[in-house]
Write a protein that holds these residues in place. Structure first.
Motif, PDB file in Angstrom:
ATOM      1  N   LEU A  16       1.038  -1.062  -0.130  1.00  0.00           N
ATOM      2  CA  LEU A  16      -0.130  -0.230  -0.262  1.00  0.00           C
ATOM      3  C   LEU A  16       0.884   1.608  -0.331  1.00  0.00           C
ATOM      4  CD1 LEU A  16      -2.942   1.551   0.130  1.00  0.00           C
ATOM      5  CD2 LEU A  16      -2.729   1.262   2.535  1.00  0.00           C
ATOM      6  N   TRP A  17       2.158   1.176   0.879  1.00  0.00           N
ATOM      7  CA  TRP A  17       2.459   2.342   1.221  1.00  0.00           C
ATOM      8  C   TRP A  17       3.572   2.914  -0.424  1.00  0.00           C
ATOM      9  CZ3 TRP A  17       7.575   3.006   0.262  1.00  0.00           C
ATOM     10  CH2 TRP A  17       8.721   1.354   0.078  1.00  0.00           C
ATOM     11  N   GLN A  18       3.773   1.550  -0.939  1.00  0.00           N
ATOM     12  CA  GLN A  18       4.189   2.503  -2.434  1.00  0.00           C
ATOM     13  C   GLN A  18       3.549   2.959  -3.334  1.00  0.00           C
ATOM     14  OE1 GLN A  18       7.668   1.951  -2.787  1.00  0.00           O
ATOM     15  NE2 GLN A  18       7.519   2.751  -5.448  1.00  0.00           N
ATOM     16  N   GLU A  20       0.714   3.991  -2.872  1.00  0.00           N
ATOM     17  CA  GLU A  20       0.494   5.859  -2.643  1.00  0.00           C
ATOM     18  C   GLU A  20       1.592   6.699  -2.888  1.00  0.00           C
ATOM     19  OE1 GLU A  20      -2.689   6.894  -0.656  1.00  0.00           O
ATOM     20  OE2 GLU A  20      -2.942   5.021   0.253  1.00  0.00           O
ATOM     21  N   ASN A  23       0.900   6.311  -6.875  1.00  0.00           N
ATOM     22  CA  ASN A  23      -0.701   7.113  -6.930  1.00  0.00           C
ATOM     23  C   ASN A  23      -0.220   8.276  -7.175  1.00  0.00           C
ATOM     24  OD1 ASN A  23      -3.320   7.584  -7.298  1.00  0.00           O
ATOM     25  ND2 ASN A  23      -3.587   8.087  -4.945  1.00  0.00           N
ATOM     26  N   GLY A  24       0.577   8.956  -6.528  1.00  0.00           N
ATOM     27  CA  GLY A  24       0.768  10.307  -6.450  1.00  0.00           C
ATOM     28  C   GLY A  24       1.627  10.919  -7.257  1.00  0.00           C
ATOM     29  N   ILE A  35      -6.357   3.211  -6.850  1.00  0.00           N
ATOM     30  CA  ILE A  35      -5.682   1.964  -5.936  1.00  0.00           C
ATOM     31  C   ILE A  35      -6.818   1.474  -5.806  1.00  0.00           C
ATOM     32  CG2 ILE A  35      -4.551   1.416  -3.574  1.00  0.00           C
ATOM     33  CD1 ILE A  35      -3.103   4.418  -3.165  1.00  0.00           C
ATOM     34  N   ASP A  37      -7.986  -2.668  -3.624  1.00  0.00           N
ATOM     35  CA  ASP A  37      -7.537  -3.291  -2.724  1.00  0.00           C
ATOM     36  C   ASP A  37      -8.338  -5.020  -3.414  1.00  0.00           C
ATOM     37  OD1 ASP A  37      -7.483  -5.330  -0.559  1.00  0.00           O
ATOM     38  OD2 ASP A  37      -7.794  -4.138   0.395  1.00  0.00           O
ATOM     39  N   THR A  44      -9.333   1.200  -2.321  1.00  0.00           N
ATOM     40  CA  THR A  44      -9.016   1.515  -0.439  1.00  0.00           C
ATOM     41  C   THR A  44      -9.358   3.103  -0.249  1.00  0.00           C
ATOM     42  OG1 THR A  44      -6.533   1.848  -0.860  1.00  0.00           O
ATOM     43  CG2 THR A  44      -7.294  -0.787  -0.857  1.00  0.00           C
ATOM     44  N   SER A  45      -9.222   2.945   0.630  1.00  0.00           N
ATOM     45  CA  SER A  45      -9.431   4.159   2.024  1.00  0.00           C
ATOM     46  C   SER A  45      -7.745   4.514   2.353  1.00  0.00           C
ATOM     47  CB  SER A  45      -9.956   4.224   3.232  1.00  0.00           C
ATOM     48  OG  SER A  45      -9.527   5.111   4.149  1.00  0.00           O
ATOM     49  N   PRO A  46      -7.492   5.428   2.323  1.00  0.00           N
ATOM     50  CA  PRO A  46      -6.043   5.834   3.488  1.00  0.00           C
ATOM     51  C   PRO A  46      -5.574   4.994   4.440  1.00  0.00           C
ATOM     52  CG  PRO A  46      -7.139   7.845   1.984  1.00  0.00           C
ATOM     53  CD  PRO A  46      -7.462   6.672   1.884  1.00  0.00           C
ATOM     54  N   VAL A  56      -1.857  -0.141  -8.453  1.00  0.00           N
ATOM     55  CA  VAL A  56      -2.199   0.720  -9.052  1.00  0.00           C
ATOM     56  C   VAL A  56      -3.472   0.928 -10.175  1.00  0.00           C
ATOM     57  CG1 VAL A  56      -1.339   2.749  -9.988  1.00  0.00           C
ATOM     58  CG2 VAL A  56      -0.927   2.159  -7.728  1.00  0.00           C
TER      59      VAL A  56
END
Length: 73
Positions: A16-18, A20, A23-24, A35, A37, A44-46, A56
């Motif tokens: 998830l962190w990667q 994010e 995504n940015g 993103i 799940d 997904t929610s942050p 992604v």
């Protein structure tokens, strides 16, 4: 904004962190993305407690550009 008519393709799968970060990066380059799940198949929610298994996705027409942006990262 992603179109409901376009086919979505995965350009990243993993943590998830990667996701994010990617995504940015894609958004900063004008590429609409989301993103997903993979455990429940929804955006997904942050604040999700998911530790992995996210993707992604981009509209198919953006796939090549998205991959280039990610590789240059």
């Amino acid at each position: 904004v992603m179109s409901a008519k376009e086919k979505l393709v995965e350009v990243y799968a993993g943590s998830l962190w990667q996701a994010e970060v990617i995504n940015g990066l894609l958004n900063a380059n004008g590429i609409p993305c989301a993103i997903m799940d993979n455990t429940i198949g929804t955006v997904t929610s942050p604040y999700s407690l998911s530790s992995g298994d996210v993707s992604v996705v981009v509209e198919e027409k953006y796939k090549e550009h998205a991959i280039e942006v990610i590789e240059k990262g």
